[in-house]
Design a protein around this motif. Sequence first.
Motif, PDB file in Angstrom:
ATOM      1  N   PHE A   1       0.817  -1.214   0.000  1.00 34.70           N
ATOM      2  CA  PHE A   1       0.000   0.000   0.000  1.00 34.70           C
ATOM      3  C   PHE A   1       0.856   1.272   0.000  1.00 34.70           C
ATOM      4  CE2 PHE A   1      -3.114  -3.044   1.687  1.00 34.70           C
ATOM      5  CZ  PHE A   1      -4.106  -2.845   0.762  1.00 34.70           C
TER       6      PHE A   1
ATOM      7  N   THR B   1       0.209   4.487  -2.407  1.00 34.09           N
ATOM      8  CA  THR B   1      -0.030   5.859  -1.932  1.00 34.09           C
ATOM      9  C   THR B   1       1.049   6.805  -2.437  1.00 34.09           C
ATOM     10  OG1 THR B   1       1.102   5.295   0.152  1.00 34.09           O
ATOM     11  CG2 THR B   1      -1.313   5.146   0.118  1.00 34.09           C
TER      12      THR B   1
ATOM     13  N   THR C   1      -0.884  11.442   1.137  1.00 34.67           N
ATOM     14  CA  THR C   1      -1.914  10.542   0.629  1.00 34.67           C
ATOM     15  C   THR C   1      -2.209   9.492   1.710  1.00 34.67           C
ATOM     16  OG1 THR C   1      -1.120  10.843  -1.621  1.00 34.67           O
ATOM     17  CG2 THR C   1      -2.567   8.977  -1.222  1.00 34.67           C
ATOM     18  N   TYR C   2      -3.502   9.334   2.043  1.00 36.19           N
ATOM     19  CA  TYR C   2      -3.901   8.381   3.082  1.00 36.19           C
ATOM     20  C   TYR C   2      -5.014   7.467   2.571  1.00 36.19           C
ATOM     21  CZ  TYR C   2      -1.437  11.455   6.341  1.00 36.19           C
ATOM     22  OH  TYR C   2      -0.498  12.195   6.975  1.00 36.19           O
ATOM     23  N   ILE C   3      -5.059   6.240   3.135  1.00 32.49           N
ATOM     24  CA  ILE C   3      -6.174   5.313   2.915  1.00 32.49           C
ATOM     25  C   ILE C   3      -6.926   5.194   4.240  1.00 32.49           C
ATOM     26  CG2 ILE C   3      -6.858   2.974   2.292  1.00 32.49           C
ATOM     27  CD1 ILE C   3      -4.203   2.753   0.771  1.00 32.49           C
ATOM     28  N   SER C   4      -8.214   5.554   4.248  1.00 28.52           N
ATOM     29  CA  SER C   4      -9.067   5.398   5.431  1.00 28.52           C
ATOM     30  C   SER C   4      -9.972   4.188   5.221  1.00 28.52           C
ATOM     31  CB  SER C   4      -9.921   6.660   5.644  1.00 28.52           C
ATOM     32  OG  SER C   4      -9.093   7.801   5.736  1.00 28.52           O
TER      33      SER C   4
ATOM     34  N   THR D   1      -6.241   4.275   9.456  1.00 31.76           N
ATOM     35  CA  THR D   1      -5.715   4.898   8.243  1.00 31.76           C
ATOM     36  C   THR D   1      -4.400   4.221   7.875  1.00 31.76           C
ATOM     37  OG1 THR D   1      -4.486   6.577   9.473  1.00 31.76           O
ATOM     38  CG2 THR D   1      -6.713   7.151   8.775  1.00 31.76           C
TER      39      THR D   1
ATOM     40  N   THR E   1     -13.791  12.452   4.502  1.00 30.88           N
ATOM     41  CA  THR E   1     -13.957  11.143   3.849  1.00 30.88           C
ATOM     42  C   THR E   1     -15.406  10.672   3.932  1.00 30.88           C
ATOM     43  OG1 THR E   1     -13.224  10.086   5.910  1.00 30.88           O
ATOM     44  CG2 THR E   1     -11.570  10.413   4.193  1.00 30.88           C
TER      45      THR E   1
ATOM     46  N   LEU F   1     -13.241   3.764  -2.144  1.00 27.02           N
ATOM     47  CA  LEU F   1     -12.715   2.417  -2.439  1.00 27.02           C
ATOM     48  C   LEU F   1     -13.894   1.454  -2.376  1.00 27.02           C
ATOM     49  CD1 LEU F   1      -9.547   2.618  -0.157  1.00 27.02           C
ATOM     50  CD2 LEU F   1      -9.658   2.997  -2.605  1.00 27.02           C
TER      51      LEU F   1
ATOM     52  N   LEU G   1      -9.591   6.876  -0.480  1.00 24.56           N
ATOM     53  CA  LEU G   1      -8.225   7.350  -0.731  1.00 24.56           C
ATOM     54  C   LEU G   1      -8.268   8.885  -0.720  1.00 24.56           C
ATOM     55  CD1 LEU G   1      -5.247   6.766  -1.627  1.00 24.56           C
ATOM     56  CD2 LEU G   1      -6.050   7.116  -3.957  1.00 24.56           C
TER      57      LEU G   1
ATOM     58  N   VAL H   1      -6.885   3.770  -7.414  1.00 26.64           N
ATOM     59  CA  VAL H   1      -7.983   3.473  -6.477  1.00 26.64           C
ATOM     60  C   VAL H   1      -8.498   2.053  -6.686  1.00 26.64           C
ATOM     61  CG1 VAL H   1     -10.387   4.042  -5.944  1.00 26.64           C
ATOM     62  CG2 VAL H   1      -8.695   5.855  -6.126  1.00 26.64           C
TER      63      VAL H   1
ATOM     64  N   ILE I   1      -6.036  -0.388  -5.218  1.00 26.75           N
ATOM     65  CA  ILE I   1      -6.100  -0.458  -3.750  1.00 26.75           C
ATOM     66  C   ILE I   1      -7.334  -1.253  -3.315  1.00 26.75           C
ATOM     67  CG2 ILE I   1      -6.414   0.933  -1.669  1.00 26.75           C
ATOM     68  CD1 ILE I   1      -4.794   3.141  -3.080  1.00 26.75           C
TER      69      ILE I   1
END
Length: 944
Positions: A20, A24, A36-39, A50, A67, A108, A119, A141, A144
Amino acid sequence: MLKKEVQSNAIKGISFEDGFSRLTNLASLLCDVPLTYISLLDEKSQWITTIPLIEDQTFVSNLSLLTQEVVNSKSFIILDDISREQTSNSYHSFFSERSFRFYAGFPLVNPEGKTIGVLSLLGNEAKTLKTKEINALENVVAEIADKLSAKKALKAFVKDFNKLQEITVSVSRFTEMLEEINSVARVGGWEIDLVKKTFFWSDVTRELHEVPNDSNPSFKEALHFFRDGKSRKAVIRAILNAIKLGKPFDIEVQIITYQGLKKWVRVTGKTTFEQQKCVRLYGTFQDIHEKRIKDKQISLSEERFRQTFDNAATGMFIAQLATGIFIEVNEAFASITQYDKTALLSLSLRDLIHPEDLKMSDDYFFKLLSGASSVITVQNRYITKNNTEVWVELVATIVRDHKGKPLNVIGQVQDVTAKRTWERKLLLSEEKHRGFFENSQGLMCTHDLEGNFLTVNPAGAALLGYTTEEFLSKNLFDITPQRIQDKMTSYLEAIAKYGSYKGLVKVVHKNGSFRTWLSNSVLSELLDGRKYVIGNAVDMTERIKMERELISAKVLAERNAHAKDVFLANMSHEIRTPMNAITGFANLLKETKLDSEQKEFVSNINTAAENLLGIINDILDLSKIESGHLVIESVPFNLYEVIKNIKSVLTYKALGKNLELDYQISASIPHTILGDPTRLTQILLNLTNNAIKFTEAGSVKIVLDLQSENEDEYNILFKIIDTGVGIPQDKLMVIFDRFAQANSDTTRKFGGTGLGLSISKLLIELQQGNIFVESEEHVGSTFYFNLSFKKVKGEIIQKQETYLLPIDPHKKVRILLAEDNPLNQKLAMKVLERFGFFPELAENGRIAVLKVQEKQYDVILMDLQMPEMDGYQATQFIRKKLENNTPIIALTAHSLIGEKEKCMAVGMNDYITKPFSPKDLFNKIASFINIQVAENLQVVEVLK
């Protein structure tokens, strides 16, 4: 609110950093943003964590509000500039205060259409994403989401597989125990005595049916305990078959107990026959409800696992742990490897892996087997059946039994060849941009908000005479002139506040000289939050100097052009004014009784005046052509009439030298064509007049041949042939230059300015034609030129010239003449009187205005240059102040381009230049008053 620890069972144990961080970072690179973050969401749509993990809970709280908007919108949200958003949401001010200007959020979504996370991209400068950047982000996206779904699906597979193992063991234990119980315990029984007509249930059977111990139901009542439908019908059918055929039965059916409980039971039955007649039917009842439930769970679990496995969009396999030989594969995996499913079951995973990638793959599987990782993610190459290479990403884990003993390996495989190619292109692009930075000839640099340089390209440092190392040891204030140091402070404050700057800046070269740069800078931020400035600049010193020189040259050229126009206008006016009197009075004198010598003198005066007028017209034509104001017309005209008129005009001159003047036109040339008859006449008159001028004996001939023809136009070759003095061969190349003639004594002997051929050449080239000459001294010359003429489409109505004369010769036509020159006053008044008109004189524009106020006139003839009030001012006064619409004709010595349009703009109706033709003047006046044809009147004589 996001939790620090992952609480969802569906994603426990998964290392979220696997793969990941690369994605990102890739998203940050695509959009040129620092963060850049993934929640992630759990099954209850609660924010759980995150990637990477954010420790700042205030930041987490505000990010989750953003988000959540993305989740609610079910589409991506892009805020080009957060600071400009018109909203009361608290997170807008939070991010603005922390210098975040840009936000983009993409949901996502897993294959089932459920949103599992968002994202988020955050940047310190406002920006608008291009379509190709959005498309690239959507690919990231999707990657991910696929990774998250793959990991969750794999955990679910393992969970189902383990659960299946547990259920199977449980059922096995239950069966063993049941068998043991059945061997020692009573099983409920039942009996039907067909002879005695009795029905019997054992105590266990009553217990199974939940009826009281003292209850003894009848056969009919017993049948009603079986569930209506398939179960009851199955029991009745089995009993009838047993009675009729002696066939035993063993069936599983459902009953509804006395207490209303649905229960699965196993019913067996046998018969006793006497004398081929069934006399007794008996059997057992067994409670199999728990067993049926467990069997159904096993079936559902197996079916779910099978459907998920077989129908997965990504490749799936189960392989032996020890050998790696495939046990099960799905169609997607077969498609990736290009083998059919049956062939794959005889291969192992190592058979597919590229030899160069085997060691790396073994290392990952060692981590899996040793327990160092519960799930591995590895990218390597497979060799397909067609011997081609394909890049795949494998996510694998171990399937264990209920005791934790490893059984098999289950893996998910995705073809990432296209993605690898795309990432490779992205890396190449980054390298290309770095190469651009290093090799750019302008300045490219970065510096902090104190002005200290961080990086610089070699060419940029060289612009100020420094090496890269020397440049990096300085800051912005070191290269800024002392007198404008405060402007550099303002620059740093502005870029910190607004995020960008563009403009001209003064800098100091190492040698002490000053340079001017065009600078463009933007504020950026590192991943650790530190802000810095990216700047580029181009040295504009020489360009600014050149532009200033060009502006000066342009101003000078415009002044010269204006001076030339003023000179030509004044020259035209000053020469044409007396010329008007000379030619006018000469024409009037010619109409009086003269002896032969006097007529010759008048003729000489006219000839000299015409020559002088020709010189003036040549100069003015040259000026028009050079300024680009000369317009080539395209009107229908009779070519034969043009040639005939030229001969008619020049016949007298040719006869005066005893020359033969004639023309010849090819029969294939049509009479009527589209073109500019005025300019063609001017060219032919120039060339033919020259031929007559330089020919002492013999002839001059005009010849026209059709050179070519197509659907739209004719190309005609014109030849002017003379038997004159000829042109030396070394002069043929210069005769078309302006003011040039073949010999130095030509002007003295024959006259002229040397402009005629130059103007003719320019006019021909304006019409996309060519001109050239062949000549031999003392033999003669031939001038050739070709022009293209459009064909006439449809019928052309030829205009017939008529003389317009008054209907009533006794009617007074009142003409007001505004003219300040005494000679021109007398001439014009005399001509007007001879027309039969009643002219009145106004010596200037002011007097003309007073007369118009006092009396009504049919036409006003208005000179332009007059004292006290000129013709323009007088016309404007008459039109605007007096609101008088009497026709006004400009009668002026001005003839430059644009003069007529200027006259029309102030309100005049027509325009005629001096020296004027009496016929032209009469026709101009006649067009504005009630005049008809009457050729028998004396005015015809005036016009001849």
